[in-house]
Design a protein around this motif. Structure first.
Motif, PDB file in Angstrom:
ATOM      1  N   MET A   1       0.791  -1.241   0.021  1.00 19.20           N
ATOM      2  CA  MET A   1      -0.121  -0.098   0.006  1.00 19.20           C
ATOM      3  C   MET A   1       1.045   1.258   0.105  1.00 19.20           C
ATOM      4  O   MET A   1       1.919   1.354   0.670  1.00 19.20           O
ATOM      5  N   LYS A   2       0.466   2.128  -0.836  1.00 19.36           N
ATOM      6  CA  LYS A   2       1.084   3.393  -0.995  1.00 19.36           C
ATOM      7  C   LYS A   2       1.093   4.286   0.005  1.00 19.36           C
ATOM      8  O   LYS A   2      -0.009   4.583   0.351  1.00 19.36           O
ATOM      9  N   ARG A   3       1.922   4.774   0.789  1.00 20.11           N
ATOM     10  CA  ARG A   3       2.065   5.951   1.806  1.00 20.11           C
ATOM     11  C   ARG A   3       2.073   7.210   1.207  1.00 20.11           C
ATOM     12  O   ARG A   3       2.864   7.609   0.743  1.00 20.11           O
ATOM     13  N   VAL A   4       0.829   8.059   1.705  1.00 15.76           N
ATOM     14  CA  VAL A   4       1.077   9.380   1.314  1.00 15.76           C
ATOM     15  C   VAL A   4       1.309  10.044   2.294  1.00 15.76           C
ATOM     16  O   VAL A   4       1.390   9.810   3.676  1.00 15.76           O
ATOM     17  N   ARG A   5       1.925  11.293   1.948  1.00 15.01           N
ATOM     18  CA  ARG A   5       2.487  12.359   2.767  1.00 15.01           C
ATOM     19  C   ARG A   5       1.275  13.075   3.623  1.00 15.01           C
ATOM     20  O   ARG A   5       0.290  13.263   3.017  1.00 15.01           O
ATOM     21  N   PRO A   6       1.278  13.502   4.691  1.00 19.86           N
ATOM     22  CA  PRO A   6       0.458  14.266   5.231  1.00 19.86           C
ATOM     23  C   PRO A   6      -0.170  15.636   4.488  1.00 19.86           C
ATOM     24  O   PRO A   6       1.025  16.396   4.223  1.00 19.86           O
ATOM     25  N   PRO A   7      -1.255  16.166   4.337  1.00 17.20           N
ATOM     26  CA  PRO A   7      -1.498  17.433   3.699  1.00 17.20           C
ATOM     27  C   PRO A   7      -1.013  18.524   4.487  1.00 17.20           C
ATOM     28  O   PRO A   7      -0.916  18.348   5.993  1.00 17.20           O
ATOM     29  N   VAL A   8      -0.690  19.800   3.919  1.00 17.13           N
ATOM     30  CA  VAL A   8      -0.338  20.947   4.546  1.00 17.13           C
ATOM     31  C   VAL A   8      -1.270  21.843   4.748  1.00 17.13           C
ATOM     32  O   VAL A   8      -1.824  22.321   3.284  1.00 17.13           O
ATOM     33  N   VAL A   9      -1.642  22.468   5.744  1.00 20.40           N
ATOM     34  CA  VAL A   9      -2.807  23.496   5.752  1.00 20.40           C
ATOM     35  C   VAL A   9      -2.150  24.846   6.213  1.00 20.40           C
ATOM     36  O   VAL A   9      -1.474  25.028   7.002  1.00 20.40           O
ATOM     37  N   VAL A  10      -2.705  25.747   5.394  1.00 22.86           N
ATOM     38  CA  VAL A  10      -2.098  27.230   5.361  1.00 22.86           C
ATOM     39  C   VAL A  10      -3.223  28.184   5.737  1.00 22.86           C
ATOM     40  O   VAL A  10      -4.175  27.909   4.886  1.00 22.86           O
ATOM     41  N   GLY A  11      -3.051  28.925   6.559  1.00 23.27           N
ATOM     42  CA  GLY A  11      -4.278  29.875   6.696  1.00 23.27           C
ATOM     43  C   GLY A  11      -3.942  31.316   5.853  1.00 23.27           C
ATOM     44  O   GLY A  11      -3.052  31.691   6.058  1.00 23.27           O
ATOM     45  N   LEU A  12      -5.040  31.818   5.323  1.00 20.08           N
ATOM     46  CA  LEU A  12      -4.876  33.032   4.585  1.00 20.08           C
ATOM     47  C   LEU A  12      -4.758  34.258   5.546  1.00 20.08           C
ATOM     48  O   LEU A  12      -4.136  35.231   5.300  1.00 20.08           O
ATOM     49  N   THR A  13      -5.625  34.262   6.637  1.00 23.01           N
ATOM     50  CA  THR A  13      -5.383  35.148   7.550  1.00 23.01           C
ATOM     51  C   THR A  13      -5.380  34.762   8.947  1.00 23.01           C
ATOM     52  O   THR A  13      -5.743  33.392   9.075  1.00 23.01           O
ATOM     53  N   ALA A  14      -5.161  35.696  10.107  1.00 22.43           N
ATOM     54  CA  ALA A  14      -4.966  35.131  11.489  1.00 22.43           C
ATOM     55  C   ALA A  14      -6.401  34.942  11.657  1.00 22.43           C
ATOM     56  O   ALA A  14      -7.434  35.641  11.400  1.00 22.43           O
ATOM     57  N   GLY A  15      -6.653  33.995  12.811  1.00 22.56           N
ATOM     58  CA  GLY A  15      -7.856  33.547  13.267  1.00 22.56           C
ATOM     59  C   GLY A  15      -8.994  32.928  12.353  1.00 22.56           C
ATOM     60  O   GLY A  15     -10.012  32.845  12.425  1.00 22.56           O
ATOM     61  N   ALA A  16      -8.400  32.387  11.377  1.00 29.05           N
ATOM     62  CA  ALA A  16      -9.161  31.526  10.270  1.00 29.05           C
ATOM     63  C   ALA A  16      -9.632  30.210  10.809  1.00 29.05           C
ATOM     64  O   ALA A  16     -10.249  29.496  10.290  1.00 29.05           O
ATOM     65  N   GLY A  17      -8.864  29.561  12.091  1.00 26.07           N
ATOM     66  CA  GLY A  17      -9.281  28.404  12.310  1.00 26.07           C
ATOM     67  C   GLY A  17      -8.096  27.259  11.635  1.00 26.07           C
ATOM     68  O   GLY A  17      -8.466  26.161  11.472  1.00 26.07           O
ATOM     69  N   THR A  18      -7.057  27.704  11.412  1.00 28.39           N
ATOM     70  CA  THR A  18      -6.141  26.875  10.505  1.00 28.39           C
ATOM     71  C   THR A  18      -5.681  25.852  11.416  1.00 28.39           C
ATOM     72  O   THR A  18      -5.361  24.555  11.136  1.00 28.39           O
ATOM     73  N   SER A  19      -5.151  26.053  12.761  1.00 26.86           N
ATOM     74  CA  SER A  19      -4.630  25.067  13.746  1.00 26.86           C
ATOM     75  C   SER A  19      -5.873  24.002  14.057  1.00 26.86           C
ATOM     76  O   SER A  19      -5.245  22.611  14.029  1.00 26.86           O
ATOM     77  N   THR A  20      -6.984  24.555  14.082  1.00 26.05           N
ATOM     78  CA  THR A  20      -7.969  23.436  14.375  1.00 26.05           C
ATOM     79  C   THR A  20      -8.348  22.595  13.221  1.00 26.05           C
ATOM     80  O   THR A  20      -8.632  21.366  13.430  1.00 26.05           O
ATOM     81  N   LEU A  21      -8.344  23.098  12.138  1.00 30.32           N
ATOM     82  CA  LEU A  21      -8.454  22.324  10.859  1.00 30.32           C
ATOM     83  C   LEU A  21      -7.537  21.488  10.623  1.00 30.32           C
ATOM     84  O   LEU A  21      -7.774  20.232  10.227  1.00 30.32           O
ATOM     85  N   ALA A  22      -6.372  21.767  10.834  1.00 31.70           N
ATOM     86  CA  ALA A  22      -5.202  21.004  10.781  1.00 31.70           C
ATOM     87  C   ALA A  22      -5.046  19.847  11.640  1.00 31.70           C
ATOM     88  O   ALA A  22      -4.690  18.807  11.434  1.00 31.70           O
TER      89      ALA A  22
END
Length: 228
Positions: A1-22
């Motif tokens: 089974m092929k192992r994929v890398r974890p996706p990278v999540v980046v926030g466009l602005t501060a307070g967008a909930g980037t850390s929570t979604l990641a």
């Protein structure tokens, strides 16, 4: 089974909930998209504010390969974003998924642990606010896996538009190399042979002897008597 890398999540602005979604995606938190340099991201998190959506619609991505996905997070006073704004950002991203606001997460000092447990539970067993978030989260996971983003070793690059005109960088003007004139040897003629010229020498009378000198007055007096 092929192992994929974890996706990278980046926030466009501060307070967008980037850390929570990641944390909910079990992805890598890439922080905030800052500066004017390119940023690598599989998922871009953007608040539902109209100004933020217009800004997201101006992001540029490479024309080849899969494009990043956009997660739009609703705020406390935000209604569903306008369809026209979503259509504008859809042309820039591979897919757009709208996430509801979870009020209790905003009251927690760290909501990442609760967000990380959403995918592990069936959506029908969750409370209604979390149920809507779980459906949006599963839709985003399916879009990421189906896009082929994780097959590449690195996420695609996004660039921000410049608001200031570009300043022309000083260009060094290369001066032509002054080459010295080629050396040309000067032909020096060999010296001509000197031909001696004979100079005629005037004939000299023989020096008179003593007898001639003594006879000179006698001849002079005889000549004078004849003349008288």
């Amino acid at each position: 089974m092929k192992r994929v890398r974890p996706p990278v999540v980046v926030g466009l602005t501060a307070g967008a909930g980037t850390s929570t979604l990641a944390a909910a995606l079990h992805a890598r938190d890439g922080g905030r998209f800052e500066g004017w340099s390119a940023c690598a991201a599989d998922v871009v998190v953007c608040p539902a504010a109209q100004a933020a959506l217009r800004h997201a619609a101006t992001l540029a991505c490479a024309p080849l390969g899969p494009r990043p996905l956009l997660a739009v997070t609703l705020g406390a006073a935000d209604d569903d974003p306008m369809a026209a704004a979503l259509q504008a950002v859809q042309r820039r991203f591979g897919a757009v998924v709208v996430f509801p606001r979870i009020d209790r997460w905003h009251d927690l000092a760290d909501s990442r642990n609760d967000a990380a447990a959403v995918l592990a539970q069936p959506p029908d067993r969750l409370a209604r606010p979390l149920r809507a978030y779980a459906y949006a989260l599963r839709a985003l996971v399916g879009a990421v896996l189906g896009s082929g983003l994780l097959d590449a070793p690195v996420p695609p690059l996004l660039t921000r538009p410049r608001t200031e005109p570009l300043r022309a960088a000083p260009r060094q003007v290369e001066r032509p190399v002054e080459r010295s004139a080629p050396f040309r040897p000067v032909l020096v003629a060999a010296p001509r042979p000197v031909v001696p010229v004979r100079v005629p020498v005037a004939a000299t009378e023989p020096e008179p002897d003593d007898e001639a000198l003594e006879a000179e007055p006698v001849r002079a007096g005889a000549a004078a008597g004849r003349a008288g």
